[in-house]
Design a protein around this motif. Structure first.
Motif, PDB file in Angstrom:
ATOM      1  N   GLY A   1       0.725  -1.319  -0.007  1.00  0.00           N
ATOM      2  CA  GLY A   1       0.158  -0.057  -0.020  1.00  0.00           C
ATOM      3  C   GLY A   1       0.931   1.421   0.027  1.00  0.00           C
ATOM      4  O   GLY A   1       1.831   1.330  -0.793  1.00  0.00           O
ATOM      5  N   ALA A   2       0.257   2.427   0.748  1.00  0.00           N
ATOM      6  CA  ALA A   2       1.004   3.689   0.755  1.00  0.00           C
ATOM      7  C   ALA A   2       2.474   3.370   1.284  1.00  0.00           C
ATOM      8  O   ALA A   2       2.883   2.472   2.155  1.00  0.00           O
ATOM      9  CB  ALA A   2       0.432   4.465   1.639  1.00  0.00           C
TER      10      ALA A   2
ATOM     11  N   LYS B   1       3.209   0.673  10.151  1.00  0.00           N
ATOM     12  CA  LYS B   1       3.445  -0.773  10.393  1.00  0.00           C
ATOM     13  C   LYS B   1       4.636  -1.354   9.531  1.00  0.00           C
ATOM     14  O   LYS B   1       5.390  -2.040   9.875  1.00  0.00           O
ATOM     15  CB  LYS B   1       2.076  -1.725  10.076  1.00  0.00           C
ATOM     16  CG  LYS B   1       0.999  -1.282  10.955  1.00  0.00           C
ATOM     17  CD  LYS B   1      -0.126  -2.518  10.490  1.00  0.00           C
ATOM     18  CE  LYS B   1      -1.437  -2.295  11.300  1.00  0.00           C
ATOM     19  NZ  LYS B   1      -2.496  -3.308  11.206  1.00  0.00           N
ATOM     20  N   ASP B   2       4.536  -0.892   8.174  1.00  0.00           N
ATOM     21  CA  ASP B   2       5.924  -1.392   7.639  1.00  0.00           C
ATOM     22  C   ASP B   2       7.010  -0.653   7.942  1.00  0.00           C
ATOM     23  O   ASP B   2       8.082  -1.215   8.044  1.00  0.00           O
ATOM     24  CB  ASP B   2       5.537  -0.867   5.976  1.00  0.00           C
ATOM     25  CG  ASP B   2       6.427  -1.460   5.047  1.00  0.00           C
ATOM     26  OD1 ASP B   2       7.015  -2.698   5.364  1.00  0.00           O
ATOM     27  OD2 ASP B   2       6.589  -1.100   4.016  1.00  0.00           O
TER      28      ASP B   2
ATOM     29  N   ASN C   1       7.718   0.129  11.249  1.00  0.00           N
ATOM     30  CA  ASN C   1       8.256  -0.557  12.236  1.00  0.00           C
ATOM     31  C   ASN C   1       8.754  -1.783  11.883  1.00  0.00           C
ATOM     32  O   ASN C   1       9.561  -2.252  12.699  1.00  0.00           O
ATOM     33  CB  ASN C   1       6.863  -0.817  13.054  1.00  0.00           C
ATOM     34  CG  ASN C   1       6.154   0.612  13.761  1.00  0.00           C
ATOM     35  OD1 ASN C   1       7.002   1.742  13.965  1.00  0.00           O
ATOM     36  ND2 ASN C   1       5.057   0.683  14.009  1.00  0.00           N
ATOM     37  N   PHE C   2       8.225  -2.365  11.077  1.00  0.00           N
ATOM     38  CA  PHE C   2       8.605  -3.774  10.710  1.00  0.00           C
ATOM     39  C   PHE C   2      10.166  -3.620  10.223  1.00  0.00           C
ATOM     40  O   PHE C   2      11.010  -4.294  10.294  1.00  0.00           O
ATOM     41  CB  PHE C   2       7.917  -4.300   9.526  1.00  0.00           C
ATOM     42  CG  PHE C   2       8.399  -5.888   9.139  1.00  0.00           C
ATOM     43  CD1 PHE C   2       8.613  -6.764  10.088  1.00  0.00           C
ATOM     44  CD2 PHE C   2       8.395  -6.027   7.907  1.00  0.00           C
ATOM     45  CE1 PHE C   2       8.832  -7.968   9.685  1.00  0.00           C
ATOM     46  CE2 PHE C   2       8.887  -7.393   7.340  1.00  0.00           C
ATOM     47  CZ  PHE C   2       8.979  -8.424   8.301  1.00  0.00           C
ATOM     48  N   THR C   3      10.342  -2.397   9.237  1.00  0.00           N
ATOM     49  CA  THR C   3      11.925  -2.212   8.830  1.00  0.00           C
ATOM     50  C   THR C   3      12.711  -2.039  10.004  1.00  0.00           C
ATOM     51  O   THR C   3      14.016  -2.401   9.927  1.00  0.00           O
ATOM     52  CB  THR C   3      11.845  -0.843   7.970  1.00  0.00           C
ATOM     53  OG1 THR C   3      11.010  -1.256   6.822  1.00  0.00           O
ATOM     54  CG2 THR C   3      13.222  -0.568   7.474  1.00  0.00           C
ATOM     55  N   ILE C   4      12.359  -1.053  11.073  1.00  0.00           N
ATOM     56  CA  ILE C   4      13.025  -0.987  12.344  1.00  0.00           C
ATOM     57  C   ILE C   4      13.298  -2.361  12.836  1.00  0.00           C
ATOM     58  O   ILE C   4      14.671  -2.358  13.533  1.00  0.00           O
ATOM     59  CB  ILE C   4      12.236   0.045  13.297  1.00  0.00           C
ATOM     60  CG1 ILE C   4      12.030   1.222  12.516  1.00  0.00           C
ATOM     61  CG2 ILE C   4      13.189   0.293  14.509  1.00  0.00           C
ATOM     62  CD1 ILE C   4      13.523   2.163  12.027  1.00  0.00           C
ATOM     63  N   PHE C   5      12.456  -3.190  13.144  1.00  0.00           N
ATOM     64  CA  PHE C   5      12.736  -4.403  13.728  1.00  0.00           C
ATOM     65  C   PHE C   5      13.627  -5.321  13.049  1.00  0.00           C
ATOM     66  O   PHE C   5      14.571  -5.798  13.427  1.00  0.00           O
ATOM     67  CB  PHE C   5      11.287  -5.231  13.735  1.00  0.00           C
ATOM     68  CG  PHE C   5      11.380  -6.592  14.159  1.00  0.00           C
ATOM     69  CD1 PHE C   5      11.409  -6.782  15.547  1.00  0.00           C
ATOM     70  CD2 PHE C   5      11.473  -7.676  13.604  1.00  0.00           C
ATOM     71  CE1 PHE C   5      11.709  -8.155  15.896  1.00  0.00           C
ATOM     72  CE2 PHE C   5      11.112  -8.846  13.888  1.00  0.00           C
ATOM     73  CZ  PHE C   5      11.681  -9.126  15.298  1.00  0.00           C
TER      74      PHE C   5
END
Length: 253
Positions: A226-227, A232-233, A235-239
């Motif tokens: 999506g955008a 969420k994306d 935060n997932f990258t930071i993880f």
């Protein structure tokens, strides 16, 4: 057969592909109207960009360079990509969009030779695995290039009036999408800089042992479509970064 009529069976070969000992070569046989061999050639070619299509195309170029002006030539080949691409190349003028295509230098040279020498070139498809003796001979000559002292290199100096420039990188002719090359090179440099960080010094592992493509793919992978500002994306990258840098909090007992 008229004096200006020529018939050739051509082939190209790539040996040990995707290895440090990769080699490429070309082979062709010239026949008369009764299919008797009157000349043949086996030669090595540069393996900077190993490709069976490039090898086959250079086999044809090595023939066109030697033909007299206004000659008519019939080429027998099992490379459908050559047969399909040649008419489009001959019917199109140079544009900057061509710089995004693979082998644009070789194809430009192919077009230039035909128009400069007023050649009439036609192709005939040899069915794959048809056990054609003459095609098999051309295939053998292409694969036998390691035993040949000849090294063929296209005379691209003839392209000075056709191409505005012929880019090179580390003295290697760039004959592929320039945008893709620059992007890939940038990623390689960033990866080498990444591997040289002090936090990885304890690993004592050469950067050549890392897969930079896999690591870039790891960063680009997304669970959320999506955008681009999806939190969420983000935060997932930071993880993922914390996993890579071993910065996740751990429970000490």
């Amino acid at each position: 057969m008229d004096d200006n009529d020529y018939r050739f069976y051509t082939d190209g070969s790539v040996l040990n592909f995707k290895s440090s000992s990769v080699s490429t070569g070309l082979g062709w046989v010239q026949v008369d109207s009764d299919d008797f061999i009157v000349a043949h050639c086996s030669s090595s070619i540069r393996s900077d960009i190993p490709s069976s299509l490039r090898a086959e195309l250079q086999s044809i170029l090595s023939i066109l360079e030697q033909l007299p002006n206004s000659a008519e030539i019939l080429i027998f080949t099992d490379a459908q990509a050559i047969i399909s691409s040649a008419p489009r190349v001959l019917s199109s003028e140079f544009s900057l969009k061509q710089l995004r295509k693979k082998n644009y230098v070789l194809w430009s040279y192919f077009r230039s030779l035909i128009f400069q020498k007023n050649l009439r070139v036609s192709f005939s498809k040899v069915a794959a695995h048809s056990d054609n003796d003459l095609n098999n001979r051309a295939d053998f000559l292409a694969k036998d290039h390691l035993n040949s002292s000849s090294i063929y290199e296209p005379d691209i100096s003839r392209l000075q009036d056709t191409l505005p420039m012929i880019p090179c990188f580390n003295n290697i002719q760039v004959d592929l999408d320039l945008r893709s090359l620059v992007k890939t090179r940038y990623e390689q440099i960033q990866f080498l800089n990444f591997c040289s960080l002090q936090r990885f010094a304890r690993q004592s592992v050469s950067a050549s042992l890392y897969s930079w493509k896999a690591i870039w793919g790891f960063f680009r992978f997304s669970l959320y479509h999506g955008a681009s500002t999806n939190f969420k994306d983000h935060n997932f990258t930071i993880f993922r970064l914390k996993i890579l840098f071993d910065r996740l909090p751990t429970l000490c007992l």
